[in-house]
Design an enzyme around this catalytic site. Sequence first.
Site, PDB file in Angstrom:
ATOM      1  NE  ARG A  65      85.512  13.563  17.422  1.00 42.82           N
ATOM      2  CZ  ARG A  65      84.512  13.955  16.632  1.00 42.82           C
ATOM      3  NH1 ARG A  65      83.653  13.070  16.211  1.00 42.82           N
ATOM      4  NH2 ARG A  65      84.412  15.197  16.233  1.00 42.82           N
ATOM      5  CB  THR A  66      89.548  15.411  22.951  1.00 41.43           C
ATOM      6  OG1 THR A  66      89.835  14.956  21.624  1.00 41.43           O
ATOM      7  CG2 THR A  66      90.764  15.230  23.827  1.00 41.43           C
TER       8      THR A  66
ATOM      9  CE  LYS B  54      85.347  39.426  31.611  1.00 39.11           C
ATOM     10  NZ  LYS B  54      85.259  39.301  33.066  1.00 39.11           N
TER      11      LYS B  54
ATOM     12  NE  ARG C 114      91.503  19.596  21.213  1.00 39.63           N
ATOM     13  CZ  ARG C 114      90.839  18.729  20.463  1.00 39.63           C
ATOM     14  NH1 ARG C 114      89.822  19.144  19.742  1.00 39.63           N
ATOM     15  NH2 ARG C 114      91.185  17.457  20.425  1.00 39.63           N
TER      16      ARG C 114
ATOM     17  CG  HIS D  82      95.078  14.785  19.604  1.00 49.42           C
ATOM     18  ND1 HIS D  82      94.780  14.585  20.940  1.00 49.42           N
ATOM     19  CD2 HIS D  82      93.878  14.892  18.961  1.00 49.42           C
ATOM     20  CE1 HIS D  82      93.459  14.597  21.098  1.00 49.42           C
ATOM     21  NE2 HIS D  82      92.887  14.775  19.924  1.00 49.42           N
TER      22      HIS D  82
HETATM   23  N1   CP Z   1      89.639  13.508  17.433  1.00 45.51           N
HETATM   24  C1   CP Z   1      89.427  14.651  18.121  1.00 45.51           C
HETATM   25  O1   CP Z   1      90.347  15.222  18.727  1.00 45.51           O
HETATM   26  O2   CP Z   1      88.136  15.055  18.117  1.00 45.51           O
HETATM   27  P1   CP Z   1      87.580  16.372  18.852  1.00 45.51           P
HETATM   28  O3   CP Z   1      88.171  17.549  18.144  1.00 45.51           O
HETATM   29  O4   CP Z   1      86.080  16.269  18.720  1.00 45.51           O
HETATM   30  O5   CP Z   1      88.034  16.321  20.292  1.00 45.51           O
END
Ligand code: CP
Length: 317
Positions: A57-58, A85, A107, A135
Site C-alpha cells: 500500500r505505502t 552487498k 521504509r 508510520h
Molecule cells: N499499511 C501499510 O503500511 O501497508 P504496507 O505495508 O502494504 O505498505
Amino acid sequence: MSARTSLLGIGDLSPDDIARILGTAERFGAVMERDIKKVPTLRGRTVVNLFLEPSTRTSTSFELAAKRLSADVVSIRGSGTSMEKGETLKDTILTLEAYGPDVFVIRHPQVGACALAGRYTDAAVINAGDGAGEHPTQALLDLYTVQHEVGSPDGLHIAIVGDVLHSRVARSGLRAFRMMGARVTVVAPPTLVPRHLGEAFGVEVSSDIRDIADADVVYVLRMQLERMGEGGFVPSLEEYARMYQVNHARLRPGQRVMHAGPVNRGVEISGAVVDGSDALIEAQAANGLVVRMAVLYDVLAGAASEPGTGDMALEAA
Ligand code: CP
C-alpha cells in the site's frame, strides 16, 4: 512544517499542520475525480522511494502520488540494491544524494533509520514506516478516512485492538487521534501493551475485548509475527483469536472497522468483517493516494506559502 522539512513522526506536526494537510488532500481528491488526474504541482522535483522492508500500500501510493504530481520518481527496493552487498544506509543515502533528490520516502526495519538518513541528505525525509517506530502518513490517511466516513474525530471513541507493542501504526495513530480530540481505548493482552502507555498517551487501556462495545470505530492491529522473535507474547495465535479476534459476534451493526493492512484473516480479524459493509479497509487504502500527494506537496512546496495563497498548480499537466 516549513518547506523542505522532514516528516519523521506525528510529533513533528501540530493540529493545525494536520488540518492543513488533510485540507490539501481534499483538494487533490477533487482532482482525482477528473478525467485527467495528473497535475504539474511538483514538476522538476525528484522523489526517491527507498523501501527496505516489504510494502504494498505505502510504496504503491507514494509512487503514484509523486507521479500524479508530475515529479520525477525513482523507486528502490532492498532486493537488487548494493545494500545486499553490505552497503550501509548512510552510504546508500550519500550515493543517491549525488542525483539531487528533493525528498526521500523511506521504509526501514529499524526504529530511527529515517532520522539517521536525514543526517546525510539536504532533501526532506518522509518516514514510510521505521520498524516498530512510527508510520505518520498511515495516521494521516486514517484521520482523513475517519473524517470522511464517520465524522470529525473530535469527541469520537476509537478502540484500538491488538498488538500495540510492535505496531508503528498504533504509535502514530494513538498520537494523531488524541491530538485531534478523539477518546482512545486500547484493548489487548497485557503482554502486547507497552508499559505506562495509558499515562503517556492519555488513553484508556483494557484487556477485555468487551470494552470495544461502545466505540464508534474499532481499529484492528495486525499481529506483527515478524517482530515477535521466539514469541511468548501470546500462548498461540488460536488462543489470541479466541480472546481478541474482532468478529461479528463482538461488533454492533454500524460499528465501523479499520485495519491498516495487510490483514491476517482469521487471526486478529474475521474474513467476514474484512469483507463486510462496515469495514473501511478499502477506503483507507484508496485515501492513501491523496493524503500522500498532500504530504509530498506539504514538505516540498505547501508550507512555504501563507495559508490560502499557495499555488498548487492544479490545472491538468
Ligand atoms: N499499511 C501499510 O503500511 O501497508 P504496507 O505495508 O502494504 O505498505
